[in-house]
Motif scaffolding. Structure first.
Motif, short mmCIF file in Angstrom:
data_model
loop_
_atom_site.label_atom_id
_atom_site.label_comp_id
_atom_site.label_asym_id
_atom_site.label_seq_id
_atom_site.Cartn_x
_atom_site.Cartn_y
_atom_site.Cartn_z
N ASN A 116 -60.85 -70.69 -82.97
CA ASN A 116 -61.97 -71.30 -82.48
C ASN A 116 -61.72 -71.78 -81.33
OD1 ASN A 116 -64.55 -71.64 -82.64
ND2 ASN A 116 -64.48 -73.38 -84.17
N ILE A 117 -60.95 -71.34 -80.25
CA ILE A 117 -60.44 -72.17 -79.20
C ILE A 117 -61.57 -72.25 -78.15
CG2 ILE A 117 -59.90 -69.91 -77.85
CD1 ILE A 117 -57.74 -72.98 -77.82
N ILE A 134 -56.69 -82.25 -70.72
CA ILE A 134 -56.69 -81.21 -71.64
C ILE A 134 -55.39 -80.31 -71.61
CG2 ILE A 134 -58.27 -79.83 -70.63
CD1 ILE A 134 -59.29 -79.13 -73.51
N ILE A 135 -54.90 -80.08 -72.67
CA ILE A 135 -53.53 -79.18 -72.67
C ILE A 135 -53.59 -78.35 -73.71
CG2 ILE A 135 -50.89 -79.21 -72.91
CD1 ILE A 135 -52.56 -82.34 -72.08
N ILE A 136 -53.48 -77.00 -73.59
CA ILE A 136 -53.42 -75.88 -74.54
C ILE A 136 -52.26 -75.13 -74.62
CG2 ILE A 136 -54.43 -73.80 -75.40
CD1 ILE A 136 -56.58 -75.85 -72.95
N ALA A 144 -54.44 -68.17 -74.03
CA ALA A 144 -54.30 -68.83 -72.75
C ALA A 144 -55.33 -68.09 -71.76
CB ALA A 144 -52.83 -68.43 -71.99
N THR A 145 -55.58 -66.88 -71.83
CA THR A 145 -56.54 -66.26 -71.03
C THR A 145 -58.12 -66.94 -71.36
OG1 THR A 145 -55.54 -64.33 -70.62
CG2 THR A 145 -57.66 -64.14 -70.04
N ASP A 146 -58.30 -66.91 -72.72
CA ASP A 146 -59.48 -67.55 -72.99
C ASP A 146 -59.63 -69.01 -72.58
OD1 ASP A 146 -60.06 -65.33 -74.24
OD2 ASP A 146 -59.70 -65.98 -76.19
N ALA A 147 -58.51 -69.81 -72.77
CA ALA A 147 -58.64 -71.31 -72.34
C ALA A 147 -58.73 -71.50 -70.75
CB ALA A 147 -57.26 -71.74 -72.71
#
Length: 191
Positions: A116-117, A134-136, A144-147
């Motif tokens: 559910n990113i 914010i850090i993912i 990572a691409t979605d973020a």
């Protein structure tokens, strides 16, 4: 600047919960988070509590979230081992649902999203104050691409770093380097 990062082998671990996040990764995440002792951190997907522990050593307060009861139990054990349990609220819940109930935080760390990113990033980013971070962290390129896409959609300017760490094993003849899984770290400041 010296970072007092807890060595991996000092953590309580269990086969039911992955982690902790490797020491070198934790050091870079702490750097990207730009923590102060006034920060309130939300750690979504805490696992064994590796990052929760590092945040608790530096921040005013930490909310540590995981939907796996074994992760919450392991994180609690690690916090107690290092005397940091009073700085952390442990929340056994899905990340988005828990995030809905938390107000007034300055840093958001997402290490697990249960798929559910996008919603976690959007909800968390909108709740951050201007200047919050914010850090993912991601072991999967698509996360990572979605973020990155979601942060750009929200008006942020994401920074992306992939960290490849190899650790040496001492042999009679020399040192053999063994690679760990690469980790991609996406971070942004709310503008």
């Amino acid at each position: 600047m010296y970072f007092d990062i807890t060595p991996d082998d000092e953590f309580i671990k269990t086969k039911k919960v992955p982690g902790p996040t490797k020491e070198e990764i934790r050091a870079l995440v702490i750097s990207k988070t730009r923590l102060t002792d006034e920060d309130v951190v939300v750690d979504v997907g805490c696992g064994t509590g590796g990052l929760t522990l590092e945040f608790a050593k530096r921040a005013r307060r930490v909310y540590s979230i995981d939907m796996n009861p074994d992760a919450i139990k392991t994180t609690r054990s690690n916090l107690e081992k290092f005397g940091l349990q009073n700085k952390v609220d442990l929340i056994e819940n899905e990340g988005l649902a828990a995030l809905d109930d938390i107000e007034d935080f300055t840093k958001l760390m997402i290490g697990g999203s249960g798929g559910n990113i996008d919603n976690i990033i959007e909800t968390g980013y909108l709740k951050l104050p201007v200047g919050g971070r914010i850090i993912i962290t991601s072991i999967v390129l698509e996360t990572a691409t979605d973020a990155v896409h979601m942060l750009k959609e929200l008006g942020a300017e994401p920074e992306v770093v992939t960290l490849n760490v190899s650790r040496g094993t001492i042999l009679d003849r020399g040192v053999m380097m063994k690679a760990l899984n690469p980790i991609t770290i996406v971070s942004a400041k709310k503008i």
